[in-house]
Scaffold this active site. Structure first.
Site, mmCIF file in Angstrom:
data_model
loop_
_atom_site.group_PDB
_atom_site.id
_atom_site.type_symbol
_atom_site.label_atom_id
_atom_site.label_comp_id
_atom_site.label_asym_id
_atom_site.label_seq_id
_atom_site.Cartn_x
_atom_site.Cartn_y
_atom_site.Cartn_z
ATOM 1 C CG ASP A 38 -2.091 0.603 0.875
ATOM 2 O OD1 ASP A 38 -2.470 1.327 -0.304
ATOM 3 O OD2 ASP A 38 -2.697 1.299 2.049
ATOM 4 C CG ASN A 71 -7.814 -2.395 -4.857
ATOM 5 O OD1 ASN A 71 -6.292 -3.015 -4.586
ATOM 6 N ND2 ASN A 71 -8.136 -1.606 -3.605
#
Ligand code: IPE
Ligand code: IPE
Ligand code: MG
Length: 256
Positions: A35, A83
């Protein structure tokens, strides 16, 4: 007069034997939430795709390093079931990078002796990506040793639902009995079948949450959080995470 001499020699031998260098406890399996790509790009005034590109580079670096220090499994979260909510052009960028990575891997994994496995619901990927995943799996079956697992369209809850459905189907078919299901049995239905649970899960970029990563497998994992953004995460950052892990006492609910 030979007595003390001999004693000294045996003492020296004994000392050497009694205090061997402690091999550092390297985990078998480390998992990482990759991330912070977007913030990394923003910090540099670059478009988000540049962050994802840099993130893919970090993955190459860390996979090679993980192999070199003796890890057996590295699992990375590349794209979650959530996502897909992102704008189409960002999703396309990420899928494009995955394709590029798979093509490179098909050429290099045998030489580098890196097994590659994709975890997640791959049926949602383009037929082209599914075919590339199938080819990398095929090549991996001829390779021994270090394995990198790349989670794509992966969600911990989705994985458990898939497993539950498959188990239920086996019950309907008379292959399994509900009352006989154990934790170890259930684990065979997960995408991670055959892979030991990670001892250490790393999340860079300062977020303190799992974001649906390895819900079942993380039951007794040690977590390591750092503010470093994934594209800046290098070998020394992995060393720091492992050093933190090595200082911890794992009790698994027991008592020492
Ligand atoms: C991780 O980076 C990549 C994916 C989730 C696919 P992000 O894109 O989430 O980066 P941030 O969190 O916005 O910085
Ligand atoms: C987790 O990161 C998923 C991956 C890194 C692939 P996200 O950026 O999607 O997570 P949230 O939205 O911050 O929880
Ligand atoms: Mg993010």
């Amino acid at each position: 007069p030979i007595g003390p001499g001999l004693e000294k020699i045996t003492m020296r031998l004994f000392r050497k034997k009694a205090a061997p260098a402690q091999p550092r406890r390297i985990p078998t399996h480390i998992a990482i939430v990759m991330d912070g790509n977007g913030r990394w790009a923003k910090q540099r005034g670059l478009p988000r795709p540049a962050g994802h590109k840099a993130g893919a580079e970090s993955f190459r670096t860390i996979a090679n390093y993980a192999k070199s220090i003796g890890l057996q499994y590295l699992t990375v979260y590349a794209f979650s079931t959530e996502n897909w909510k992102r704008p189409a052009d960002e999703v396309n960028t990420i899928m494009g990078l995955l394709k590029q990575y798979m093509l490179e891997a098909i050429d290099s994994m045998e030489r580098d002796q890196i097994r590659l496995r994709f975890l997640g619901d791959l049926s949602a990927l383009s037929p082209e990506l599914q075919e590339l995943a199938r080819r990398t799996n095929e090549i991996s079956s001829h390779i021994q040793g270090f394995q990198a697992n790349v989670c794509i369209n992966y969600g911990g809850r989705d994985e458990i639902i898939h497993a539950a459905r498959r188990f239920a189907a086996d019950c309907v078919n008379g292959v399994k009995k509900p009352e006989e299901l154990t934790e170890a049995d259930f684990a065979h239905y997960l995408y991670t079948d055959g892979i030991p649970d990670p001892e250490l899960i790393i999340r860079p970029s300062g977020e303190l949450r799992t974001s649906n990563f390895l819900l079942w497998q993380s039951a007794y994992a040690e977590y390591y959080f750092t503010d470093v953004l994934w594209p800046d995460f290098d070998e020394s950052e992995l060393d720091k995470a492992i050093a933190s892990y090595q200082k911890r006492e794992r009790r698994f609910g027991g008592r020492k």
